[in-house]
Scaffold this motif. Sequence first.
Motif, PDB file in Angstrom:
ATOM      1  N   GLU A 252     -24.408 -29.302  15.521  1.00 56.40           N
ATOM      2  CA  GLU A 252     -25.524 -30.188  15.185  1.00 56.40           C
ATOM      3  C   GLU A 252     -25.466 -30.616  13.723  1.00 56.40           C
ATOM      4  N   VAL A 253     -25.068 -29.706  12.853  1.00 53.92           N
ATOM      5  CA  VAL A 253     -24.978 -30.034  11.426  1.00 53.92           C
ATOM      6  C   VAL A 253     -23.940 -31.116  11.192  1.00 53.92           C
ATOM      7  N   TRP A 254     -22.804 -31.045  11.869  1.00 57.92           N
ATOM      8  CA  TRP A 254     -21.772 -32.065  11.705  1.00 57.92           C
ATOM      9  C   TRP A 254     -22.276 -33.406  12.228  1.00 57.92           C
ATOM     10  N   LYS A 255     -22.948 -33.395  13.373  1.00 55.41           N
ATOM     11  CA  LYS A 255     -23.477 -34.634  13.959  1.00 55.41           C
ATOM     12  C   LYS A 255     -24.468 -35.319  13.017  1.00 55.41           C
ATOM     13  N   GLU A 256     -25.372 -34.552  12.433  1.00 59.45           N
ATOM     14  CA  GLU A 256     -26.373 -35.143  11.539  1.00 59.45           C
ATOM     15  C   GLU A 256     -25.758 -35.603  10.221  1.00 59.45           C
ATOM     16  N   CYS A 257     -24.771 -34.875   9.730  1.00 56.76           N
ATOM     17  CA  CYS A 257     -24.081 -35.316   8.514  1.00 56.76           C
ATOM     18  C   CYS A 257     -23.254 -36.574   8.798  1.00 56.76           C
ATOM     19  N   ARG A 258     -22.736 -36.675   9.993  1.00 59.01           N
ATOM     20  CA  ARG A 258     -22.041 -37.904  10.399  1.00 59.01           C
ATOM     21  C   ARG A 258     -23.029 -39.073  10.405  1.00 59.01           C
TER      22      ARG A 258
ATOM     23  N   SER B 213     -16.477 -36.301   2.526  1.00 59.27           N
ATOM     24  CA  SER B 213     -16.211 -34.905   2.189  1.00 59.27           C
ATOM     25  C   SER B 213     -17.169 -33.952   2.904  1.00 59.27           C
ATOM     26  N   ILE B 214     -18.390 -34.395   3.131  1.00 53.79           N
ATOM     27  CA  ILE B 214     -19.375 -33.527   3.799  1.00 53.79           C
ATOM     28  C   ILE B 214     -18.875 -33.153   5.181  1.00 53.79           C
ATOM     29  N   THR B 215     -18.613 -34.153   6.003  1.00 55.75           N
ATOM     30  CA  THR B 215     -18.196 -33.869   7.386  1.00 55.75           C
ATOM     31  C   THR B 215     -16.792 -33.265   7.434  1.00 55.75           C
ATOM     32  N   ALA B 216     -15.918 -33.703   6.536  1.00 60.54           N
ATOM     33  CA  ALA B 216     -14.560 -33.164   6.527  1.00 60.54           C
ATOM     34  C   ALA B 216     -14.552 -31.671   6.214  1.00 60.54           C
ATOM     35  N   ASN B 217     -15.388 -31.242   5.270  1.00 62.89           N
ATOM     36  CA  ASN B 217     -15.439 -29.824   4.921  1.00 62.89           C
ATOM     37  C   ASN B 217     -16.037 -28.981   6.048  1.00 62.89           C
ATOM     38  N   ILE B 218     -17.039 -29.508   6.724  1.00 61.30           N
ATOM     39  CA  ILE B 218     -17.600 -28.790   7.872  1.00 61.30           C
ATOM     40  C   ILE B 218     -16.525 -28.624   8.939  1.00 61.30           C
ATOM     41  N   ALA B 219     -15.788 -29.699   9.211  1.00 54.09           N
ATOM     42  CA  ALA B 219     -14.723 -29.652  10.210  1.00 54.09           C
ATOM     43  C   ALA B 219     -13.621 -28.678   9.803  1.00 54.09           C
ATOM     44  N   GLU B 220     -13.187 -28.758   8.555  1.00 53.49           N
ATOM     45  CA  GLU B 220     -12.107 -27.874   8.107  1.00 53.49           C
ATOM     46  C   GLU B 220     -12.528 -26.413   8.147  1.00 53.49           C
ATOM     47  N   GLY B 221     -13.756 -26.137   7.712  1.00 50.03           N
ATOM     48  CA  GLY B 221     -14.248 -24.762   7.763  1.00 50.03           C
ATOM     49  C   GLY B 221     -14.271 -24.229   9.174  1.00 50.03           C
ATOM     50  N   HIS B 222     -14.710 -25.053  10.102  1.00 50.39           N
ATOM     51  CA  HIS B 222     -14.766 -24.635  11.507  1.00 50.39           C
ATOM     52  C   HIS B 222     -13.372 -24.305  12.033  1.00 50.39           C
ATOM     53  N   GLY B 223     -12.389 -25.030  11.560  1.00 49.61           N
ATOM     54  CA  GLY B 223     -11.020 -24.809  12.013  1.00 49.61           C
ATOM     55  C   GLY B 223     -10.336 -23.613  11.394  1.00 49.61           C
ATOM     56  N   ARG B 224     -10.957 -22.962  10.454  1.00 48.58           N
ATOM     57  CA  ARG B 224     -10.338 -21.810   9.785  1.00 48.58           C
ATOM     58  C   ARG B 224     -10.457 -20.523  10.591  1.00 48.58           C
TER      59      ARG B 224
ATOM     60  N   ARG C 181     -33.205 -40.108   2.101  1.00 50.67           N
ATOM     61  CA  ARG C 181     -33.681 -38.784   1.677  1.00 50.67           C
ATOM     62  C   ARG C 181     -34.124 -37.941   2.881  1.00 50.67           C
ATOM     63  N   ASN C 182     -34.767 -38.565   3.846  1.00 48.14           N
ATOM     64  CA  ASN C 182     -35.173 -37.824   5.048  1.00 48.14           C
ATOM     65  C   ASN C 182     -33.959 -37.271   5.786  1.00 48.14           C
ATOM     66  N   GLN C 183     -32.918 -38.075   5.911  1.00 48.56           N
ATOM     67  CA  GLN C 183     -31.691 -37.610   6.568  1.00 48.56           C
ATOM     68  C   GLN C 183     -31.008 -36.548   5.716  1.00 48.56           C
TER      69      GLN C 183
ATOM     70  N   ILE D 217     -32.470 -34.380   3.716  1.00 47.71           N
ATOM     71  CA  ILE D 217     -33.226 -33.132   3.866  1.00 47.71           C
ATOM     72  C   ILE D 217     -32.867 -32.445   5.182  1.00 47.71           C
ATOM     73  N   LEU D 218     -32.783 -33.222   6.255  1.00 45.62           N
ATOM     74  CA  LEU D 218     -32.395 -32.658   7.548  1.00 45.62           C
ATOM     75  C   LEU D 218     -31.003 -32.036   7.465  1.00 45.62           C
ATOM     76  N   CYS D 219     -30.069 -32.755   6.877  1.00 49.19           N
ATOM     77  CA  CYS D 219     -28.700 -32.242   6.748  1.00 49.19           C
ATOM     78  C   CYS D 219     -28.652 -30.977   5.902  1.00 49.19           C
ATOM     79  N   LEU D 220     -29.393 -30.961   4.810  1.00 50.05           N
ATOM     80  CA  LEU D 220     -29.416 -29.789   3.939  1.00 50.05           C
ATOM     81  C   LEU D 220     -29.977 -28.573   4.668  1.00 50.05           C
ATOM     82  N   LYS D 221     -31.056 -28.765   5.408  1.00 53.27           N
ATOM     83  CA  LYS D 221     -31.643 -27.655   6.175  1.00 53.27           C
ATOM     84  C   LYS D 221     -30.660 -27.132   7.216  1.00 53.27           C
ATOM     85  N   LEU D 222     -30.016 -28.044   7.938  1.00 50.57           N
ATOM     86  CA  LEU D 222     -29.049 -27.630   8.957  1.00 50.57           C
ATOM     87  C   LEU D 222     -27.853 -26.927   8.330  1.00 50.57           C
ATOM     88  N   LEU D 223     -27.382 -27.433   7.214  1.00 53.37           N
ATOM     89  CA  LEU D 223     -26.232 -26.822   6.543  1.00 53.37           C
ATOM     90  C   LEU D 223     -26.581 -25.440   6.014  1.00 53.37           C
TER      91      LEU D 223
END
Length: 129
Positions: free
Chosen positions: A9-15, A46-57, A99-101, A103-109
């Motif tokens: 969900e965090v990746w989807k919202e950051c996307r 970089s936001i979504t790429a780092n989430i993806a790379e971390g998941h792949g580790r 800003r609303n998006q 905040i949502l992304c920050l909370k999810l992350l």
Amino acid sequence: MVNNFEELEVWKECRNLRKQVSIVLKSFPSEEKYRIVDQLIRATRSITANIAEGHGRYHYQENIQFCRQARGSLTETLDHMICATDENYISDEQFNNFRNQYILCLKLLNGYIAYLQKMKLNQSSKLNG
């Protein structure tokens, strides 16, 4: 159980945030193409790429570190959007929608990082227990 990063969900919202910023950038002045526009594109990607790379580790600590990098890029994006507002490249309404998006992304992350830390702790207690 999440099989790939696209299910997070965090990746989807950051996307969604990245796509929202990309649309707004189309109205920026051409002289900003290699300045704030380039910085915003790099930061949001970089936001979504780092989430993806971390998941792949496949290791909690590495995933946590990449998510922290993503959080830094998310915060960098906020600063660039504040600059864009200060320069009147975007309206207050566009900034508030961003800003609303944000905040949502920050909370999810932050929630995802907390989850990963908990899983790491559970894993280490099982190994040591």
